[in-house]
Design an enzyme around this catalytic site. Structure first.
Site, mmCIF file in Angstrom:
data_model
loop_
_atom_site.group_PDB
_atom_site.id
_atom_site.type_symbol
_atom_site.label_atom_id
_atom_site.label_comp_id
_atom_site.label_asym_id
_atom_site.label_seq_id
_atom_site.Cartn_x
_atom_site.Cartn_y
_atom_site.Cartn_z
ATOM 1 N N GLY A 13 0.835 -1.209 0.000
ATOM 2 C CA GLY A 13 0.000 0.000 0.000
ATOM 3 C C GLY A 13 0.860 1.245 0.000
ATOM 4 O O GLY A 13 0.529 2.256 0.621
ATOM 5 N N ALA A 14 1.986 1.174 -0.743
ATOM 6 C CA ALA A 14 2.977 2.263 -0.685
ATOM 7 C C ALA A 14 2.627 3.443 -1.588
ATOM 8 O O ALA A 14 3.303 4.467 -1.546
ATOM 9 C CB ALA A 14 4.354 1.719 -1.069
ATOM 10 N N ARG A 16 0.309 5.739 -1.697
ATOM 11 C CA ARG A 16 -0.128 7.038 -1.158
ATOM 12 C C ARG A 16 -0.223 6.941 0.368
ATOM 13 O O ARG A 16 -0.028 5.868 0.945
ATOM 14 C CB ARG A 16 -1.466 7.455 -1.775
ATOM 15 C CG ARG A 16 -2.632 6.589 -1.365
ATOM 16 C CD ARG A 16 -3.954 7.026 -2.009
ATOM 17 N NE ARG A 16 -5.068 6.437 -1.280
ATOM 18 C CZ ARG A 16 -6.351 6.586 -1.585
ATOM 19 N NH1 ARG A 16 -6.709 7.285 -2.645
ATOM 20 N NH2 ARG A 16 -7.290 6.037 -0.852
ATOM 21 N N ASN A 90 1.040 -2.604 5.242
ATOM 22 C CA ASN A 90 0.294 -1.352 5.418
ATOM 23 C C ASN A 90 -1.013 -1.295 4.619
ATOM 24 O O ASN A 90 -1.937 -0.594 5.003
ATOM 25 C CB ASN A 90 1.225 -0.197 5.019
ATOM 26 C CG ASN A 90 0.487 1.113 4.815
ATOM 27 O OD1 ASN A 90 0.133 1.787 5.788
ATOM 28 N ND2 ASN A 90 0.227 1.473 3.566
ATOM 29 N N SER A 142 -4.605 -0.289 13.745
ATOM 30 C CA SER A 142 -5.368 0.953 13.949
ATOM 31 C C SER A 142 -5.859 0.954 15.387
ATOM 32 O O SER A 142 -6.097 -0.118 15.962
ATOM 33 C CB SER A 142 -6.576 0.997 13.004
ATOM 34 O OG SER A 142 -7.447 2.057 13.371
ATOM 35 N N TYR A 156 -14.236 -3.141 9.783
ATOM 36 C CA TYR A 156 -12.855 -2.627 9.748
ATOM 37 C C TYR A 156 -12.211 -2.766 11.131
ATOM 38 O O TYR A 156 -11.071 -3.234 11.252
ATOM 39 C CB TYR A 156 -12.883 -1.161 9.314
ATOM 40 C CG TYR A 156 -11.547 -0.449 9.374
ATOM 41 C CD1 TYR A 156 -10.569 -0.662 8.410
ATOM 42 C CD2 TYR A 156 -11.272 0.465 10.398
ATOM 43 C CE1 TYR A 156 -9.357 0.009 8.450
ATOM 44 C CE2 TYR A 156 -10.071 1.148 10.451
ATOM 45 C CZ TYR A 156 -9.113 0.917 9.478
ATOM 46 O OH TYR A 156 -7.909 1.577 9.526
#
Ligand SMILES: NC(=O)c1ccc[n+]([C@@H]2O[C@H](COP(=O)([O-])OP(=O)(O)OC[C@H]3O[C@@H](n4cnc5c(N)ncnc54)[C@H](O)[C@@H]3O)[C@@H](O)[C@H]2O)c1
Length: 260
Positions: A13-14, A16, A90, A142, A156
């Site tokens: 997930g690099a 952004r 990520n 998270s 989530y």
């Protein structure tokens, strides 16, 4: 002095947001960074930017919801560089949903990337780390996984709770192989994902984006939401030699929202 000199590092997930901040920081710290993202345009652009800035980076298009794609990512990293020193898990997805709005499709979409993909990426990379004598895994969880109520949705939160639990089990399973596994639990962090979730909350609450953002910031004891670099700072530490005796932990970066 650079803190990650020559460390071969995969960041998922690099393209952004937080992943981009971590990948950029790792490149500045001397790492060789494999940028994995489903979005080819974003990934290629970042690779070019990092190389132009004097870093070492390569883009590998990857879908973390697809196990063959994860295996290709790990295999191509090994065939290019011969090892994997650091994996930063990520990549994740979510959207703003009320408790009764979550469908099976939403559940599968979220969990396939956020928890299933994350696990198989850890497993695949750890197989390589085991044979080479060690490595570091940094999972981006998270504070939602610890029950932060103002999160995007319940599914989530469940996927991130799974990340925190898997971080502990992976840390104990892999400690004998000299593989440290830690999680970072970001709080409110200003990325594209954050603004997408905000727009969903605007639709469901009838309040303006400014009102929702101001209320969120006011609820943070330190009074500011994160910039992606706040997460990158800790991700550098956890991948560095300084964190050699730290494993199985889930570190909040949230301005004091959660104490657990
Ligand atoms: N932004 C926040 O407030 C916040 C808070 C807590 C935790 N997080 C976590 O931080 C991480 C990064 O979040 P962000 O805000 O930077 O998100 P973002 O949506 O801005 O960026 C996510 C990146 O992941 C990529 N991606 C999405 N699905 C993918 C897939 N299937 N395979 C490969 N790549 C994929 C996207 O293309 C994008 O480049 C996530 O794990 C997220 O859950 C974010």
């Amino acid at each position: 002095m650079a803190r990650l000199t020559d460390a071969v590092s995969i960041v998922t997930g690099a393209g952004r947001g937080i992943g981009k901040a971590i990948a950029s920081r790792y490149a500045r710290e001397g790492a060789v960074v494999v940028l994995a993202d489903i979005d080819q345009a974003l990934g290629e652009k970042l690779a070019q930017e990092l190389i132009e800035a004097g870093g070492r980076a390569v883009f590998q298009q990857s879908d973390l919801a697809n196990l063959s794609s994860i295996d290709r990512l790990v295999e191509s990293t090994c065939s290019s560089y011969g090892r994997i020193d650091v994996l930063v898990n990520n990549a994740a997805v979510t959207k703003s949903l009320g408790f009764f709005e979550v469908t099976e499709g939403d559940w599968d979409w979220i969990h396939n990337v956020n928890s299933k993909g994350l696990f198989f990426c850890m497993q695949s990379a750890a197989r390589v780390m085991q044979t080479q004598g060690g490595g570091r895994i940094v999972n981006i969880a998270s504070i939602a996984g610890k029950g932060y109520p103002a999160t995007s949705n319940v599914s989530y939160a469940g996927s991130k709770g799974a990340v925190i639990a898997m971080t502990r089990i992976a840390a104990s399973s892999l400690a004998g192989d000299n593989i440290n596994v830690n999680a970072i639990c970001p709080g409110v962090t200003r990325t594209d994902l954050y603004y997408e979730v905000m727009r969903g909350k605007v639709r469901s609450s009838g309040k303006s984006e400014e009102e929702i953002m101001a209320a969120l910031d006011a609820s943070i004891p330190i009074g500011r939401s994160n910039e992606p670099d706040d997460i990158a700072d800790l991700a550098v530490f956890l991948a560095s030699a300084e964190a050699r005796n730290v494993t199985g932990q889930s570190w909040n970066v949230d301005g004091g929202l959660m104490w657990d």
